[in-house]
Design an enzyme around this catalytic site. Structure first.
Site, short mmCIF file in Angstrom:
data_model
loop_
_atom_site.label_atom_id
_atom_site.label_comp_id
_atom_site.label_asym_id
_atom_site.label_seq_id
_atom_site.Cartn_x
_atom_site.Cartn_y
_atom_site.Cartn_z
N HIS A 1 34.85 44.56 31.55
CA HIS A 1 33.40 44.68 31.66
C HIS A 1 32.87 45.78 30.73
O HIS A 1 33.41 46.89 30.69
CB HIS A 1 33.03 45.00 33.11
CG HIS A 1 31.56 45.04 33.37
ND1 HIS A 1 30.79 43.91 33.38
CD2 HIS A 1 30.73 46.08 33.65
CE1 HIS A 1 29.54 44.25 33.66
NE2 HIS A 1 29.48 45.56 33.82
N SER B 1 36.95 44.78 40.42
CA SER B 1 37.21 45.98 39.61
C SER B 1 36.05 46.25 38.66
O SER B 1 35.62 45.36 37.92
CB SER B 1 38.50 45.81 38.80
OG SER B 1 38.62 46.84 37.84
N VAL C 1 36.10 47.74 35.92
CA VAL C 1 36.49 47.62 34.52
C VAL C 1 37.00 46.22 34.20
O VAL C 1 37.44 45.97 33.07
CB VAL C 1 37.57 48.66 34.13
CG1 VAL C 1 37.04 50.06 34.29
CG2 VAL C 1 38.84 48.46 34.94
N GLU C 2 36.90 45.29 35.15
CA GLU C 2 37.31 43.92 34.88
C GLU C 2 36.12 42.98 35.04
O GLU C 2 35.30 42.87 34.15
CB GLU C 2 38.51 43.54 35.76
CG GLU C 2 39.75 44.38 35.43
CD GLU C 2 40.98 43.98 36.21
OE1 GLU C 2 41.39 42.81 36.07
OE2 GLU C 2 41.53 44.83 36.94
N MET C 3 35.97 42.32 36.20
CA MET C 3 34.90 41.35 36.35
C MET C 3 33.68 41.93 37.06
O MET C 3 32.61 41.31 37.08
CB MET C 3 35.43 40.10 37.05
CG MET C 3 36.58 39.49 36.26
SD MET C 3 37.41 38.09 37.04
CE MET C 3 36.43 36.75 36.42
#
Length: 364
Positions: free
Chosen positions: A117, A157, A159-161
């Site tokens: 992200h 997360s 820093v992910e989705m």
């Protein structure tokens, strides 16, 4: 009679290893090894194992049966494949599961650490998914026990989705023109639920593994491996000590080990399993990954430190890493970070043997 001859050859090799603990004689690298390893595993030289290792002999993996055509299971797996590649699962609408787990990149992303992200770099390498549904611990720190539970990690997360509200995911899918029909075909009428989303993703990921050349060799095809690869197999099971952690059909022990790569008190510090268990003995310990299709899944290790397999082999030949720095403020954790797995030993491997190990890894 043939089995007796093979057993005798295996015993001879084992005796050689016992009486000459140094490097194998050159003659062991060609025809005798092929003759021994062409027989059933019970005729092979015994693996070199440490006390307490519950070894299971290498064997071809029996892949999960494909869903019956036209069945609800097939509809759910197909739906999972569609969801896996759809960025609608992310808050930004830009990141799909496939962004970090690309089938053309060994179900990883080819990066040392994944980008998520807002172009943020995560702390870890994207694990390969070939054996994701096989019952091994999930994530590098083993914090999920099954695939539906695992899916919630990247979905939430930051820093992910980066989904702040999981309820928004079914709502987004309900608003799409085709998803209500696809979910109804797979799960029956009614609103789309988060449990259905994670179940469909899990069903798709359960069927990603494929047969390997090692599977063929272990199933009785001696031509599936070259002489160099058979030497690598022999070293893998014996003097290279790989079989202490990588064994059985999945080539993994389901446990966590500290290889000296925690970078404790340094820029890329990652305490691994300790973040889940809180046990100082787990500082720097990461799960043993399955080695199936490992040549397709680089870079390697939890932080993508090694771009090539030869670097991984050299790490083990050196007896592991030494990345921890002192930290007076955390003396217990600092001591734990300096204490690597007792299964690590410095190895006496020459360049030809390192090359043979890499060749074998490329066949599995």
């Amino acid at each position: 009679m043939r089995i007796l001859v093979l057993w005798t050859a295996a015993a001879g090799l084992a005796a050689m290893a016992a009486t000459a603990p140094g490097r194998m004689a050159a003659v062991d690298r060609t025809a005798p090894l092929r003759a021994v390893y062409s027989g059933p595993p019970e005729t092979w030289p015994p693996p070199h194992l440490d006390a307490g290792v519950t070894y299971v002999e290498l064997a071809p993996r029996a892949l999960p049966p494909a869903p019956r055509p036209g069945s609800p299971d097939e509809a759910r797996a197909r739906l999972g494949e569609r969801l896996f590649s759809d960025p609608a699962l992310s808050d930004s609408g830009q990141i799909a599961c496939e962004s970090c787990h690309n089938r053309r990149l060994g179900w990883g992303d080819g990066l040392p650490r994944s980008i998520g992200h807002d172009r943020q770099e995560g702390p870890r390498n994207a694990p390969a998914l070939f054996t994701a549904g096989a019952g091994l611990p999930l994530f590098w720190d083993g914090r999920a026990d099954n695939l539906p539970e695992q899916a919630l990690g990247p979905l939430t997360s930051p820093v992910e989705m980066a989904n702040h509200d999981l309820a928004a995911i079914p709502a987004r899918l309900m608003a799409r023109p085709d998803y209500p029909r696809l979910f109804a075909e797979a799960y029956g009428p009614g609103p789309i639920t988060l449990d259905q989303v994670t179940d469909a993703l899990a069903r798709f990921q359960t069927h990603l593994d494929r047969p390997t050349r090692l599977d063929r060799f272990l199933s009785g095809d001696p031509r599936a491996l070259s002489d160099q690869e058979i030497l690598g197999l022999h070293l893998f099971r014996t003097r290279a000590r790989c079989a202490n952690c990588h064994f059985g059909p999945l080539l993994a022990d389901g446990r966590f080990h500290d290889l000296g790569l925690s970078w404790f008190n340094r820029s890329f510090e990652d305490l691994g399993r300790f973040a889940v268990s809180g046990d100082p003995a787990d500082v720097g310990a990461f799960r043993t990954p399955s080695l199936r299709h490992v040549s397709r899944t680089g870079p390697y290790m939890h932080n993508g430190l090694f771009p090539h397999l030869v670097g991984v082999v050299r790490l083990y030949a050196a007896g592991g890493g030494s990345s921890a720095a002192p930290d007076p403020a955390r003396p217990v954790l600092a001591e734990a970070a300096r204490t690597t797995s007792p299964l690590l030993h410095r190895l006496d491997l020459d360049e030809a043997e390192i090359a043979a190990l890499v060749a074998f890894l490329e066949a599995i």
